[in-house]
Motif scaffolding. Structure first.
Motif, PDB file in Angstrom:
ATOM      1  N   ILE A  64       1.133  -1.118  -0.054  1.00  0.00           N
ATOM      2  CA  ILE A  64       0.489   0.191  -0.399  1.00  0.00           C
ATOM      3  C   ILE A  64       0.937   1.350   0.095  1.00  0.00           C
ATOM      4  O   ILE A  64       0.904   1.975  -0.903  1.00  0.00           O
ATOM      5  N   GLN A  65       2.156   1.380   0.428  1.00  0.00           N
ATOM      6  CA  GLN A  65       3.216   2.402   0.573  1.00  0.00           C
ATOM      7  C   GLN A  65       3.757   2.851  -0.751  1.00  0.00           C
ATOM      8  O   GLN A  65       3.977   3.553  -0.685  1.00  0.00           O
ATOM      9  N   SER A  66       3.514   1.568  -0.749  1.00  0.00           N
ATOM     10  CA  SER A  66       4.350   1.326  -2.346  1.00  0.00           C
ATOM     11  C   SER A  66       3.412   2.139  -3.327  1.00  0.00           C
ATOM     12  O   SER A  66       3.954   2.634  -4.321  1.00  0.00           O
ATOM     13  N   ILE A  67       2.072   2.664  -3.328  1.00  0.00           N
ATOM     14  CA  ILE A  67       1.488   3.180  -3.697  1.00  0.00           C
ATOM     15  C   ILE A  67       1.558   4.703  -3.674  1.00  0.00           C
ATOM     16  O   ILE A  67       0.996   5.270  -2.912  1.00  0.00           O
ATOM     17  N   SER A  68       1.456   5.289  -5.481  1.00  0.00           N
ATOM     18  CA  SER A  68       1.899   7.029  -4.891  1.00  0.00           C
ATOM     19  C   SER A  68       0.580   7.611  -4.365  1.00  0.00           C
ATOM     20  O   SER A  68      -0.718   7.113  -4.845  1.00  0.00           O
ATOM     21  N   ARG A  69       0.655   8.952  -3.495  1.00  0.00           N
ATOM     22  CA  ARG A  69      -0.333   9.498  -2.788  1.00  0.00           C
ATOM     23  C   ARG A  69      -1.008  10.288  -3.952  1.00  0.00           C
ATOM     24  O   ARG A  69      -2.466  10.105  -3.351  1.00  0.00           O
ATOM     25  N   GLY A  70      -0.527  10.476  -5.059  1.00  0.00           N
ATOM     26  CA  GLY A  70      -1.671  10.749  -5.847  1.00  0.00           C
ATOM     27  C   GLY A  70      -2.878  10.090  -6.314  1.00  0.00           C
ATOM     28  O   GLY A  70      -4.024  10.075  -7.648  1.00  0.00           O
ATOM     29  N   PRO A 123      -4.182   7.611  -4.570  1.00  0.00           N
ATOM     30  CA  PRO A 123      -5.903   8.228  -3.789  1.00  0.00           C
ATOM     31  C   PRO A 123      -6.204   9.212  -4.023  1.00  0.00           C
ATOM     32  O   PRO A 123      -7.988   9.332  -3.268  1.00  0.00           O
ATOM     33  N   ALA A 124      -5.290  10.090  -4.042  1.00  0.00           N
ATOM     34  CA  ALA A 124      -6.113  11.479  -4.462  1.00  0.00           C
ATOM     35  C   ALA A 124      -6.478  11.771  -5.503  1.00  0.00           C
ATOM     36  O   ALA A 124      -8.365  12.776  -5.700  1.00  0.00           O
ATOM     37  N   ALA A 125      -6.074  11.068  -6.659  1.00  0.00           N
ATOM     38  CA  ALA A 125      -6.897  11.034  -7.580  1.00  0.00           C
ATOM     39  C   ALA A 125      -8.704   9.725  -7.720  1.00  0.00           C
ATOM     40  O   ALA A 125      -9.868  10.477  -7.981  1.00  0.00           O
TER      41      ALA A 125
END
Lengths: 232, 243
Positions: free
Chosen positions: A125-131, A133-135
């Motif tokens: 989960i932490q490897s997914i960029s924060r962009g 979930p923001a999108a």
């Protein structure tokens, strides 16, 4: 030569149906169910650890640390004898509630694997960029939807090789249920070995089977890893 | 449509990212926000749909207070489109599914209806033939056009653009800007963080210049490009326009 001359490998051939249809079937069922349950609960624990509610995170963290600091074989043993009494206490029954060796070992393995899988899923989960979930949020998806449709599928896919490698370890670890005298693959081999006095043959064969299956599976995971690496 | 009143925002206890920012975007208006990096322009636009929380002031979107804890944020966000610097397409989904996901899960549209809307919009941004591909198979410019189409599929009342061309190779910038220009000319309400002054010149109604978390200049396009009132805006303009 005298020692090898005394070996009777025919005992293996004679016990093959028992070893595989009983023993290996149990081992594979336990492995598959424990991996599935471990993944489900592990993902929940990972979400708790990453949650913005600090209390949830701490509970999950404590659980993972607790499980990881206990020897698996001890927990299997302990759980098997304790759960009937917990069940009795919870339901107010007059006698300890029999859970059965399979259910008891499954619960133990799920609890254990959940702790290990949760660390893998957390990294995923932490490897997914924060962009990402923001999108998802910007489109109006709720937190749960964003996890379900955007973050977790990617985390799972990125972590699939590691999850499968952990499952191979689990496959080997299931042999520890021998302490409950359950006829898993190793248990079945051991039974035949003791009944016929063919310890060397049966334990050699059991080792060979675990080795071959784990090796082939590892090889498969490596191929899969290469394929995923290309797609990304 | 978008009202930003005396907004303050801190990152941690000491760094103030936004200082008493006040501005608004009227219905059908195109407002360009520019300024040097670190000036708070991206932060400001992310506050509009509450991707970033604010610590002071108010943001009101179509009559709904964004920073009210009782506001149904997912619902509010679904009505405002947002386009990101790094596209943020969902890499595990095909282009068509990128456009359908929120239509189905948020708006509750049937899959077939969502596909019709999606294909219409992909056609509009010139990417109808790429519907079955995965994002990684597309160029940056194509991905950004898909991202615009994905936002439009929700029938937004306004669109927010956060540096939509900053991550693109130069030859791909115009294909994205063309789509945005069309959108502006059709009367879409737009708030655009960008350094593309050509775009601002072409379609913006107003230009906001930010520096160090403050709105330094908020002027009609003609006034801004004519004679910016502040030194800082003049300096910034001379730097980016001299090439």
């Amino acid at each position: 030569m005298t020692m090898l001359g005394n070996l009777d490998f025919d005992v293996i051939r004679r016990s093959l149906p028992y070893l595989f249809f009983e023993g290996m079937r149990f081992t594979l069922t336990l492995t598959a169910l424990a991996a599935f349950g471990g993944l489900v609960f592990g993902t929940l624990i990972a979400l708790m650890r990453l949650s913005s509610y600090k209390v949830l995170g701490r509970i999950a963290g404590f659980y993972v640390d607790f499980i990881r600091s206990l020897p698996l074989v001890l927990v299997i043993f302990w759980f098997y004898f304790l759960v009937p009494y917990i069940g009795q206490w919870l339901t107010g029954a007059s006698r300890p509630i029999s859970v059965g060796a399979f259910a008891s070992s499954l619960i133990t393995f799920v609890a254990f694997e959940a702790a290990y899988f949760s660390e893998i899923m957390r990294a995923g989960i932490q490897s997914i960029s924060r962009g990402q979930p923001a999108a998802a949020s910007a489109l109006g998806l709720t937190y749960a939807q964003s996890m379900r449709y955007v973050v977790l599928p990617q985390a799972f896919r990125n972590m699939l090789p590691v999850l499968l490698t952990q499952t191979i370890v689990l496959f080997q670890d299931t042999s520890l249920v021998y302490v409950l005298s359950i006829p898993d693959f190793l248990g079945a081999a051991s039974k035949v070995a003791q009944r016929d006095g063919r310890l060397v043959e049966m334990y050699l064969f059991a080792a060979l089977v675990y080795f071959v299956i784990s090796c082939v599976a590892s090889f498969g995971v490596r191929r899969l890893q290469a394929r995923i690496a290309i797609v990304r | 449509m978008i009202e930003i009143n005396h907004v303050n925002k801190w990152y941690g206890p000491s760094f103030q990212a936004l200082k008493d920012c006040t501005t608004s975007v009227a219905k059908g208006e195109v407002v360009v926000v520019c300024g040097p990096s670190g000036s708070g322009k991206s932060t400001l636009i992310k506050c509009v749909n509450a991707l970033e929380p604010i610590q002071g002031g108010d943001i009101i979107l179509d009559g709904i207070k964004v920073n009210d804890p009782k506001t149904d944020l997912p619902k509010l966000r679904s009505r405002v489109g947002m386009v990101f610097q790094h596209f943020e397409l969902f890499p595990h989904l095909r282009i068509i599914d990128n456009l359908c996901l929120a239509q189905e899960k948020v708006l509750g549209r049937k899959h077939d209806d969502a596909v019709v809307t999606a294909m219409k919009l992909l056609d509009r941004v010139g990417l109808k033939d790429h519907a079955k591909k995965f994002p990684a198979e597309l160029s940056g410019g194509q991905q950004q056009r898909v991202a615009i189409a994905r936002a439009l599929a929700m029938n937004p009342i306004a669109m927010l653009f956060d540096e939509p061309t900053s991550a693109l190779d130069p030859e791909m910038i115009s294909e994205v800007l063309d789509v945005m220009v069309d959108l502006a000319r059709e009367g879409m309400t737009m708030m655009v963080v960008t350094h593309e002054m050509g775009f601002a010149n072409k379609v913006a109604d107003r230009v906001i210049f930010m520096d160090r978390g403050e709105i330094v200049e908020d002027a009609k396009k003609a006034d801004f490009f004519g004679t910016p009132r502040s030194d800082r805006a003049q300096k910034f303009l001379s730097k980016i326009l001299q090439h």
